[in-house]
Scaffold this active site. Structure first.
Site, PDB file in Angstrom:
ATOM      1  N   PRO A  85       0.806  -1.227   0.000  1.00 41.08           N
ATOM      2  CA  PRO A  85       0.000   0.000   0.000  1.00 41.08           C
ATOM      3  C   PRO A  85       0.841   1.280   0.000  1.00 41.08           C
ATOM      4  O   PRO A  85       1.794   1.417   0.760  1.00 41.08           O
ATOM      5  CB  PRO A  85      -0.833  -0.123   1.275  1.00 41.08           C
ATOM      6  CG  PRO A  85      -1.000  -1.598   1.439  1.00 41.08           C
ATOM      7  CD  PRO A  85       0.318  -2.182   1.013  1.00 41.08           C
ATOM      8  N   CYS A  86       0.427   2.208  -0.854  1.00 37.53           N
ATOM      9  CA  CYS A  86       1.227   3.410  -1.102  1.00 37.53           C
ATOM     10  C   CYS A  86       0.751   4.637  -0.345  1.00 37.53           C
ATOM     11  O   CYS A  86       1.436   5.660  -0.316  1.00 37.53           O
ATOM     12  CB  CYS A  86       1.191   3.740  -2.592  1.00 37.53           C
ATOM     13  SG  CYS A  86      -0.423   4.380  -3.138  1.00 37.53           S
ATOM     14  N   GLN A  87      -0.442   4.563   0.268  1.00 36.01           N
ATOM     15  CA  GLN A  87      -1.101   5.786   0.721  1.00 36.01           C
ATOM     16  C   GLN A  87      -0.237   6.653   1.624  1.00 36.01           C
ATOM     17  O   GLN A  87      -0.289   7.894   1.530  1.00 36.01           O
ATOM     18  CB  GLN A  87      -2.407   5.436   1.442  1.00 36.01           C
ATOM     19  CG  GLN A  87      -3.506   4.906   0.526  1.00 36.01           C
ATOM     20  CD  GLN A  87      -3.484   3.401   0.439  1.00 36.01           C
ATOM     21  OE1 GLN A  87      -2.437   2.775   0.541  1.00 36.01           O
ATOM     22  NE2 GLN A  87      -4.656   2.806   0.248  1.00 36.01           N
ATOM     23  N   ASN A  88       0.541   6.066   2.490  1.00 38.93           N
ATOM     24  CA  ASN A  88       1.338   6.850   3.433  1.00 38.93           C
ATOM     25  C   ASN A  88       2.654   7.343   2.842  1.00 38.93           C
ATOM     26  O   ASN A  88       3.372   8.099   3.481  1.00 38.93           O
ATOM     27  CB  ASN A  88       1.628   6.027   4.689  1.00 38.93           C
ATOM     28  CG  ASN A  88       0.378   5.535   5.374  1.00 38.93           C
ATOM     29  OD1 ASN A  88       0.198   4.339   5.567  1.00 38.93           O
ATOM     30  ND2 ASN A  88      -0.527   6.445   5.727  1.00 38.93           N
ATOM     31  N   MET A  89       2.985   6.908   1.614  1.00 35.57           N
ATOM     32  CA  MET A  89       4.218   7.349   0.957  1.00 35.57           C
ATOM     33  C   MET A  89       3.959   8.292  -0.210  1.00 35.57           C
ATOM     34  O   MET A  89       4.876   8.943  -0.708  1.00 35.57           O
ATOM     35  CB  MET A  89       5.011   6.125   0.478  1.00 35.57           C
ATOM     36  CG  MET A  89       5.520   5.253   1.615  1.00 35.57           C
ATOM     37  SD  MET A  89       6.453   3.801   1.049  1.00 35.57           S
ATOM     38  CE  MET A  89       5.103   2.738   0.535  1.00 35.57           C
TER      39      MET A  89
END
Length: 261
Positions: A85-89
């Site tokens: 998951p990419c959301q926090n990056m």
């Protein structure tokens, strides 16, 4: 040597199967041997396109014993690929980093890598991950016994200087393989060291695979190009549909590569 078309691939955070489709187009394997996806809609798509393939529904519920039992039944994994998951990056979010509530699932992927010891690992994410998580991914892979492959290792036909382009995160866009849109993505590719003592050999973070048939150096069959893009470029999360087959804006006779300096 792994024969083309016979790679045993584990596809984690599978989405609707974009990575598996790209690897099929690259000639590695028609289907993965195992998938892992949490979203019910995506699960239905995966089951349609990969009937009979084992589908783990929640990476957090997959135990190390599950992984070892799978390897014992089906044999060693050649390539474990996944886009955690990419959301926090992503630059589109609050950039909590790889330890954020969603992107922290990278550590579940790392746990499975340690349990099954695949020959190759490919991690995919948004360009923002280059400066907001990639260092943690690299550290985890190195500690697990892997050595990074650089652009010269993956595209040896362009004779790029290994010292100028050492192993590390690089960005390739969908445009590079003929898609009519940019969609840059960050990749880290690594190879397991056959022997821990090999860690001090060769150039930093690189392993030369230039003469090995079936190595991870595919280009699109229609002549698409690969390159490095803007780390702050198109940072939205892909649906997993894979690169387009139409001729896109890529051109020229070699990869478009960002100046490493």
């Amino acid at each position: 040597m792994i024969a083309p078309g016979s790679w045993k691939i584990a596809d984690l955070f599978s989405g609707i199967g974009g990575i598996s489709l790209g690897l099929k187009w690259a000639g590695l394997a028609d289907h993965p041997v195992v998938l892992c996806e949490y979203d019910p809609f995506c699960q239905a798509v995966l089951r349609k396109h990969h009937p009979g393939v084992l589908l783990w529904e929640d990476i957090r519920a997959v135990t190390d014993d599950n992984v070892r039992a799978f390897v014992g039944q089906y044999g060693p994994i050649d390539l474990l690929a996944g886009g955690s998951p990419c959301q926090n990056m992503s630059v589109a979010g609050k950039q909590a980093g790889i330890h954020g509530d969603k992107s922290v699932l990278w550590f579940e992927m790392l746990r499975i890598i340690r349990a099954c010891q695949p020959k190759y690992v490919c991690w995919e994410n948004v360009p923002g991950a280059r400066t907001n998580g990639a260092d943690t991914v690299i550290e985890g892979l190195v500690e697990a016994g892997y050595q990074l492959l650089g652009v010269p290792d993956l595209w040896p036909e362009y004779h790029l200087d290994p010292e100028s382009y050492p192993g590390g995160p690089f960005v390739v866009g969908a445009w590079a393989v003929g898609a009519p849109h940019k969609r840059d993505r960050c990749f880290i590719v690594a190879r397991r060291l056959a022997d821990p003592d090999e860690g001090g050999r060769g150039r930093s973070h690189g392993v030369h695979e230039r003469d090995q048939p079936g190595s991870l150096a595919p280009l699109a069959a229609d002549g698409g190009r690969a390159g490095l893009g803007d780390p702050q470029g198109d940072d939205e999360r892909g649906s997993g549909a894979g690169p387009g087959r139409e001729q896109g804006p890529a051109g020229g006779s070699g990869p478009r590569v960002a100046d490493p300096h």
